[in-house]
Design a protein around this motif. Sequence first.
Motif, mmCIF file in Angstrom:
data_model
loop_
_atom_site.group_PDB
_atom_site.id
_atom_site.type_symbol
_atom_site.label_atom_id
_atom_site.label_comp_id
_atom_site.label_asym_id
_atom_site.label_seq_id
_atom_site.Cartn_x
_atom_site.Cartn_y
_atom_site.Cartn_z
ATOM 1 N N GLY A 276 0.809 -1.202 0.000
ATOM 2 C CA GLY A 276 0.000 0.000 0.000
ATOM 3 C C GLY A 276 0.847 1.259 0.000
ATOM 4 O O GLY A 276 0.486 2.268 -0.617
ATOM 5 N N ARG A 277 1.985 1.196 0.661
ATOM 6 C CA ARG A 277 2.863 2.373 0.705
ATOM 7 C C ARG A 277 3.400 2.715 -0.684
ATOM 8 O O ARG A 277 3.551 3.892 -1.028
ATOM 9 N N GLU A 278 3.681 1.686 -1.476
ATOM 10 C CA GLU A 278 4.144 1.951 -2.840
ATOM 11 C C GLU A 278 3.036 2.580 -3.679
ATOM 12 O O GLU A 278 3.296 3.457 -4.518
ATOM 13 N N GLY B 23 -0.647 8.658 -4.504
ATOM 14 C CA GLY B 23 -1.304 9.316 -3.386
ATOM 15 C C GLY B 23 -1.277 10.832 -3.476
ATOM 16 O O GLY B 23 -0.753 11.417 -4.426
ATOM 17 N N TYR B 24 -1.837 11.463 -2.467
ATOM 18 C CA TYR B 24 -1.909 12.925 -2.405
ATOM 19 C C TYR B 24 -1.590 13.372 -0.979
ATOM 20 O O TYR B 24 -1.641 12.570 -0.033
ATOM 21 N N LEU B 25 -1.283 14.635 -0.809
ATOM 22 C CA LEU B 25 -0.820 15.158 0.472
ATOM 23 C C LEU B 25 -1.990 15.440 1.402
ATOM 24 O O LEU B 25 -2.965 16.100 1.012
ATOM 25 N N ASP B 26 -1.924 14.899 2.606
ATOM 26 C CA ASP B 26 -2.882 15.261 3.644
ATOM 27 C C ASP B 26 -2.410 16.553 4.292
ATOM 28 O O ASP B 26 -1.343 16.602 4.913
ATOM 29 N N LYS C 23 1.514 14.544 5.272
ATOM 30 C CA LYS C 23 2.032 13.286 4.715
ATOM 31 C C LYS C 23 1.098 12.801 3.610
ATOM 32 O O LYS C 23 -0.081 13.144 3.579
ATOM 33 N N LYS C 24 1.638 11.989 2.729
ATOM 34 C CA LYS C 24 0.826 11.456 1.645
ATOM 35 C C LYS C 24 -0.095 10.337 2.149
ATOM 36 O O LYS C 24 0.276 9.557 3.034
ATOM 37 N N THR C 25 -1.274 10.280 1.570
ATOM 38 C CA THR C 25 -2.251 9.258 1.915
ATOM 39 C C THR C 25 -3.007 8.888 0.643
ATOM 40 O O THR C 25 -2.781 9.485 -0.411
ATOM 41 N N LEU D 99 -5.452 3.904 2.537
ATOM 42 C CA LEU D 99 -4.024 3.607 2.659
ATOM 43 C C LEU D 99 -3.295 4.746 3.335
ATOM 44 O O LEU D 99 -3.518 5.926 3.033
ATOM 45 N N CYS D 100 -2.400 4.381 4.263
ATOM 46 C CA CYS D 100 -1.590 5.369 4.991
ATOM 47 C C CYS D 100 -2.466 6.486 5.544
ATOM 48 O O CYS D 100 -2.218 7.680 5.340
ATOM 49 N N ARG D 101 -3.504 6.090 6.270
ATOM 50 C CA ARG D 101 -4.440 7.077 6.813
ATOM 51 C C ARG D 101 -3.818 7.874 7.945
ATOM 52 O O ARG D 101 -3.046 7.326 8.747
ATOM 53 N N PRO D 102 -4.158 9.170 8.049
ATOM 54 C CA PRO D 102 -3.634 9.996 9.144
ATOM 55 C C PRO D 102 -4.013 9.464 10.520
ATOM 56 O O PRO D 102 -3.312 9.698 11.498
ATOM 57 N N SER D 103 -5.135 8.728 10.598
ATOM 58 C CA SER D 103 -5.576 8.182 11.887
ATOM 59 C C SER D 103 -4.639 7.109 12.404
ATOM 60 O O SER D 103 -4.687 6.738 13.578
ATOM 61 N N GLY D 104 -3.782 6.594 11.530
ATOM 62 C CA GLY D 104 -2.848 5.555 11.954
ATOM 63 C C GLY D 104 -3.378 4.148 11.787
ATOM 64 O O GLY D 104 -2.677 3.176 12.057
#
Length: 395
Positions: A240-242, A248-251, A256-258, A362-367
Amino acid sequence: MTHMRSFSKLEERNIAYLVNHNISFTLVQVTGTGLKKSILDATAPMRSYFFEQGIHNYSEQLQGPNHKQILPTRIFDERNEYQTKTSLYRPITKKGDPRLWIYQLGEHTHADDIHAICAYKMEFRVINITRVNIEKSYTASEPSPLKEFIAELYHTSSTTSEELLAFFKCHKGEWFEAEITADTGIGRTIETMLGIAQNSNKTPDYKGIELKSYREKRSSTKNVLFTQTPDWSLSTLKSGREIVAKYGYLDKVKGKKTYQNTVQCNLPNSQGLGLTLDQVKELLELQHFGTPIEDVAVWTLRKLHQRLSEKHRETFWIAVDNKYQDGKEYFRYRSIEHTRNPILPQFDLLLEAAIITVDLLLCRPSGHGDTYSFKIKKNGMPLLFPESLTYDLLS
C-alpha cells in the motif's frame, strides 16, 4: 494447475441443494490418474475448508508417512452408507504437495466424477454428486443415512439462526450504551453481548453466522462485504505504501501522503485509478488509466470468491437507530436482513457493473492499517443474495 471441469445439470442441482440446506462442503474431482494411483490433490479451496472447519492444517503438517493423519469417513449413496477412512498427508517427494485419499473410493466412483466432502464432528461425509441424486434421497418416503445426515445439519443451522434472532427480539426496543464512541463501537458491543471475544479472525462471528451492524441514520448506500489485501506476489507494486508513493496525495493536516478513495470498473477515479476484470486470467486488476495504462495490483478471483463464500454463507445485517447523550452513544435494534448463500458468479458481474466497488484506505492519518474494503450497493444485495428475509424489530 488443473481446474475442475464444468458441472453437469445433476451436479448443479446437487450443489444447489446442499447450499440451500446450509451445508458447507468442498469439492474434489477424481481424475483417472488419481483413481489409478489412489492420490487426490488437496487443492487450495479444500485446504482452506479443512482449516476453517478445524479438521486439518496442511501448512503445519510435516512430510512423510509418519505424519499422516487418518480421519473416519462415511461414503453415501442414495440408500446406504459405507464406513471407511481418509488419509491426509504430504509425501516426502518433491515439495510435499498436500494430498489425500479416501480408502475404498474406487468402489463408489468413476474417473472424472465429482464428490462433495463435508467435514462433520472430526469426520468426513462423502457424496458422489455426479451419480447420487441428493434431493431424491432426501424427499424419499423411506429413511436413508444421507437423508438423516442432511436433516441433522439443516436442523442445526436453522436452530442457530433462530437462537440468534430470538436474542435480538428479546431486546426489541431497548437502548444500549456503546462500549466506545467510535465507528466500531456498536459492533463491538453486540459481540460482547453475545459473548464473542475480540479478535482479528476473518471467519464469521457467531457459530458460523456473520454479523454486520450499521447506523440507519448515517448509513451509506453501500454495505461492506469483506476486506482483502491484493496478492502482492502477482502485483506490480508490492505494498500500500508503494501505491501511495506513486498515486497518493498530500494530507494537509498531517503533511504526509495518503490515499483514500473508491475504485470501480469502467470509470477511473480522480487519481486515474480503476478496476479491470480479466476472466481469462481470473484476476481483478487495479490499474492507472493514463497513457500508457499502468498495472498497479491484482486480486485473484478465486481468493475473492473464497472470502465471500467464507464470510457470508449466512449473515445478519443489523440496522440500528443511534443517539448521543453526555458524550456517549446509545443504540437500539431497528431491523435485520438475514441472507444466505451468495451466488459466486454474480460477484464478478456486479464488479463489472460497478455495483461492487473497492475502497482503498491507505496510509491514513488516523494511523489505522491499510484496508481494501469490498462494498456492494444496497440495491445490488438481492442480486448477490437471492435468499433473504427481513425482520422488523420496532413494530
